[in-house]
Design a protein around this motif. Structure first.
Motif, PDB file in Angstrom:
ATOM      1  N   ARG A  96     -49.762 -27.771 -59.529  1.00  0.00           N
ATOM      2  CA  ARG A  96     -49.005 -26.624 -60.034  1.00  0.00           C
ATOM      3  C   ARG A  96     -49.403 -26.260 -61.460  1.00  0.00           C
ATOM      4  O   ARG A  96     -49.800 -27.123 -62.245  1.00  0.00           O
ATOM      5  N   PRO A  97     -49.246 -24.973 -61.818  1.00  0.00           N
ATOM      6  CA  PRO A  97     -49.305 -24.633 -63.245  1.00  0.00           C
ATOM      7  C   PRO A  97     -48.222 -25.417 -63.972  1.00  0.00           C
ATOM      8  O   PRO A  97     -47.086 -25.498 -63.509  1.00  0.00           O
ATOM      9  N   ALA A  98     -48.550 -26.009 -65.093  1.00  0.00           N
ATOM     10  CA  ALA A  98     -47.644 -26.954 -65.743  1.00  0.00           C
ATOM     11  C   ALA A  98     -46.350 -26.324 -66.233  1.00  0.00           C
ATOM     12  O   ALA A  98     -45.364 -27.011 -66.430  1.00  0.00           O
ATOM     13  N   TYR A  99     -46.351 -25.012 -66.444  1.00  0.00           N
ATOM     14  CA  TYR A  99     -45.145 -24.374 -66.963  1.00  0.00           C
ATOM     15  C   TYR A  99     -44.155 -24.008 -65.862  1.00  0.00           C
ATOM     16  O   TYR A  99     -43.101 -23.438 -66.132  1.00  0.00           O
ATOM     17  N   GLN A 100     -44.461 -24.308 -64.610  1.00  0.00           N
ATOM     18  CA  GLN A 100     -43.566 -23.974 -63.515  1.00  0.00           C
ATOM     19  C   GLN A 100     -42.817 -25.226 -63.066  1.00  0.00           C
ATOM     20  O   GLN A 100     -43.408 -26.168 -62.568  1.00  0.00           O
ATOM     21  N   GLU A 101     -41.503 -25.209 -63.242  1.00  0.00           N
ATOM     22  CA  GLU A 101     -40.666 -26.357 -62.885  1.00  0.00           C
ATOM     23  C   GLU A 101     -39.507 -25.907 -61.998  1.00  0.00           C
ATOM     24  O   GLU A 101     -38.363 -26.294 -62.212  1.00  0.00           O
ATOM     25  N   GLU A 102     -39.801 -25.070 -61.015  1.00  0.00           N
ATOM     26  CA  GLU A 102     -38.756 -24.562 -60.129  1.00  0.00           C
ATOM     27  C   GLU A 102     -38.700 -25.429 -58.879  1.00  0.00           C
ATOM     28  O   GLU A 102     -39.591 -25.355 -58.031  1.00  0.00           O
ATOM     29  N   PRO A 103     -37.664 -26.270 -58.712  1.00  0.00           N
ATOM     30  CA  PRO A 103     -37.621 -27.207 -57.586  1.00  0.00           C
ATOM     31  C   PRO A 103     -37.557 -26.541 -56.217  1.00  0.00           C
ATOM     32  O   PRO A 103     -37.952 -27.151 -55.223  1.00  0.00           O
ATOM     33  N   ASP A 104     -37.095 -25.295 -56.141  1.00  0.00           N
ATOM     34  CA  ASP A 104     -36.995 -24.614 -54.848  1.00  0.00           C
ATOM     35  C   ASP A 104     -38.229 -23.785 -54.518  1.00  0.00           C
ATOM     36  O   ASP A 104     -38.319 -23.219 -53.426  1.00  0.00           O
ATOM     37  N   ARG A 105     -39.135 -23.694 -55.457  1.00  0.00           N
ATOM     38  CA  ARG A 105     -40.326 -22.885 -55.222  1.00  0.00           C
ATOM     39  C   ARG A 105     -41.300 -23.620 -54.314  1.00  0.00           C
ATOM     40  O   ARG A 105     -41.589 -24.804 -54.510  1.00  0.00           O
ATOM     41  N   VAL A 106     -41.818 -22.907 -53.317  1.00  0.00           N
ATOM     42  CA  VAL A 106     -42.786 -23.482 -52.389  1.00  0.00           C
ATOM     43  C   VAL A 106     -44.176 -22.960 -52.738  1.00  0.00           C
ATOM     44  O   VAL A 106     -44.382 -21.749 -52.847  1.00  0.00           O
ATOM     45  N   TYR A 107     -45.108 -23.873 -52.908  1.00  0.00           N
ATOM     46  CA  TYR A 107     -46.486 -23.531 -53.267  1.00  0.00           C
ATOM     47  C   TYR A 107     -47.383 -23.675 -52.046  1.00  0.00           C
ATOM     48  O   TYR A 107     -47.112 -24.489 -51.152  1.00  0.00           O
ATOM     49  N   GLY A 108     -48.447 -22.903 -52.014  1.00  0.00           N
ATOM     50  CA  GLY A 108     -49.421 -22.998 -50.934  1.00  0.00           C
ATOM     51  C   GLY A 108     -50.805 -23.280 -51.481  1.00  0.00           C
ATOM     52  O   GLY A 108     -51.239 -22.639 -52.445  1.00  0.00           O
ATOM     53  N   MET A 109     -51.485 -24.253 -50.905  1.00  0.00           N
ATOM     54  CA  MET A 109     -52.813 -24.641 -51.369  1.00  0.00           C
ATOM     55  C   MET A 109     -53.760 -24.729 -50.185  1.00  0.00           C
ATOM     56  O   MET A 109     -53.457 -25.377 -49.179  1.00  0.00           O
ATOM     57  N   GLU A 110     -54.910 -24.061 -50.271  1.00  0.00           N
ATOM     58  CA  GLU A 110     -55.921 -24.128 -49.223  1.00  0.00           C
ATOM     59  C   GLU A 110     -56.891 -25.263 -49.517  1.00  0.00           C
ATOM     60  O   GLU A 110     -57.396 -25.394 -50.628  1.00  0.00           O
ATOM     61  N   PHE A 111     -57.137 -26.067 -48.490  1.00  0.00           N
ATOM     62  CA  PHE A 111     -58.052 -27.199 -48.659  1.00  0.00           C
ATOM     63  C   PHE A 111     -58.589 -27.604 -47.303  1.00  0.00           C
ATOM     64  O   PHE A 111     -57.832 -27.812 -46.348  1.00  0.00           O
ATOM     65  N   ALA A 112     -59.906 -27.714 -47.192  1.00  0.00           N
ATOM     66  CA  ALA A 112     -60.575 -28.239 -45.996  1.00  0.00           C
ATOM     67  C   ALA A 112     -60.125 -27.546 -44.714  1.00  0.00           C
ATOM     68  O   ALA A 112     -59.893 -28.192 -43.695  1.00  0.00           O
ATOM     69  N   GLY A 113     -59.977 -26.238 -44.769  1.00  0.00           N
ATOM     70  CA  GLY A 113     -59.659 -25.483 -43.554  1.00  0.00           C
ATOM     71  C   GLY A 113     -58.202 -25.444 -43.176  1.00  0.00           C
ATOM     72  O   GLY A 113     -57.850 -24.976 -42.096  1.00  0.00           O
ATOM     73  N   VAL A 114     -57.322 -25.942 -44.049  1.00  0.00           N
ATOM     74  CA  VAL A 114     -55.887 -25.894 -43.774  1.00  0.00           C
ATOM     75  C   VAL A 114     -55.173 -25.295 -44.979  1.00  0.00           C
ATOM     76  O   VAL A 114     -55.733 -25.198 -46.071  1.00  0.00           O
ATOM     77  N   GLU A 115     -53.915 -24.896 -44.760  1.00  0.00           N
ATOM     78  CA  GLU A 115     -53.058 -24.517 -45.878  1.00  0.00           C
ATOM     79  C   GLU A 115     -51.926 -25.521 -45.958  1.00  0.00           C
ATOM     80  O   GLU A 115     -51.297 -25.848 -44.948  1.00  0.00           O
ATOM     81  N   VAL A 116     -51.694 -26.012 -47.165  1.00  0.00           N
ATOM     82  CA  VAL A 116     -50.671 -27.027 -47.415  1.00  0.00           C
ATOM     83  C   VAL A 116     -49.531 -26.375 -48.190  1.00  0.00           C
ATOM     84  O   VAL A 116     -49.744 -25.825 -49.276  1.00  0.00           O
ATOM     85  N   LYS A 117     -48.305 -26.431 -47.633  1.00  0.00           N
ATOM     86  CA  LYS A 117     -47.126 -25.916 -48.307  1.00  0.00           C
ATOM     87  C   LYS A 117     -46.344 -27.092 -48.889  1.00  0.00           C
ATOM     88  O   LYS A 117     -46.092 -28.077 -48.186  1.00  0.00           O
ATOM     89  N   PHE A 118     -45.935 -26.987 -50.145  1.00  0.00           N
ATOM     90  CA  PHE A 118     -45.223 -28.099 -50.762  1.00  0.00           C
ATOM     91  C   PHE A 118     -44.298 -27.602 -51.867  1.00  0.00           C
ATOM     92  O   PHE A 118     -44.431 -26.486 -52.367  1.00  0.00           O
ATOM     93  N   ARG A 119     -43.354 -28.447 -52.231  1.00  0.00           N
ATOM     94  CA  ARG A 119     -42.522 -28.197 -53.405  1.00  0.00           C
ATOM     95  C   ARG A 119     -42.357 -29.507 -54.173  1.00  0.00           C
ATOM     96  O   ARG A 119     -42.625 -30.601 -53.641  1.00  0.00           O
TER      97      ARG A 119
END
Length: 251
Positions: A191-214
């Protein structure tokens, strides 16, 4: 006064990172895999003679996705929470007067391919797919390594890690040889270090998949992992208006 010089890429990177979000912040932190594929002009095998005698290489490359017309003398390093400014020359920020990156990678092997010529297979890179490469030089431990060197603010935060929870049903979606690499990437906190929102869901593409996390209270929870469509399918979805964003249950 010297004339301006124009540098042309000698190679491009093939990696599991189609976008810059989620890429390890430094080389050597995670055993990511990548290939360095050379332009036709530089596919002469003689240019690689002796390279396999070295275990590691320096890669000089371009931050091609963050080029700006103007540079700023200070930046906000992510590991300092994004709210403290440091001099650009005292950081490894991609936002530089010249967007040049420097990475030390492990050379796994040199492959000679019929279509691509000599290809370098490396691990430990912090490189996005398609990154332009300007030069490659051997890493020499006896002159390049200084274990007693001071590490500034980076030394104080280098042990920062998140606890990562990947439910088994989502882990099964990942190729087996990518699972531990993904876990280590997430431990680094993409995450960008200035973002500390516990309910925010992030999406990251890696190795042909998308990973959703918080992230909450130092723990990263993976909400979902799904396979991305191939390029042809993505083009069709683009015509139809693209994928619909969903609401993810991360409780």
């Amino acid at each position: 006064m010297m004339k301006d010089r124009v540098f042309q890429p000698i190679a491009y990177v093939r990696s599991d990172f189609p976008s810059k979000f989620g890429i390890p912040r430094q080389s050597g932190l995670v055993e990511t895999r990548a290939e360095i594929v050379f332009e036709p002009e530089y596919q002469n095998v003689d240019a690689f003679r002796g390279i396999e005698e070295y275990s590691h290489l320096w890669i000089i490359w371009e931050f091609s996705e963050v080029i700006r017309e103007e540079w700023r003398p200070t930046v906000r390093p992510p590991r300092l929470g994004g709210n403290r400014r440091m001099g650009v020359f005292a950081t490894r920020s991609p936002f530089r007067p010249n967007p040049i990156g420097l990475s030390c990678v492990k050379l796994e092997r040199l492959e000679l391919r019929e279509t691509d010529g000599p290809v370098l297979l490396v691990t430990g890179g912090d490189l996005m797919d398609g990154t332009p490469v300007y030069d490659i030089k051997p890493y020499l431990a006896y002159v390049d390594a200084y274990p007693e060197a001071r590490g500034g603010f980076a030394e104080k935060v280098r042990k920062y890690r998140l606890e990562v929870d990947i439910p088994e049903k989502w882990l099964q979606v990942m190729p087996e040889d990518k699972r531990e690499v993904l876990r280590k990437i997430l431990e680094q906190d993409p995450r960008p270090a200035y973002q500390e929102e516990p309910d925010r869901v992030y999406g990251m593409e890696f190795a042909g998949v998308e990973v959703k996390f918080r992230v909450e209270d130092g723990k990263l929870l993976v909400c979902e992992i799904y396979r991305l469509p191939d390029k042809k399918e993505m083009e069709k979805e683009s015509i139809r208006g693209g994928r619909q964003s969903g609401i993810y249950n991360c409780k």
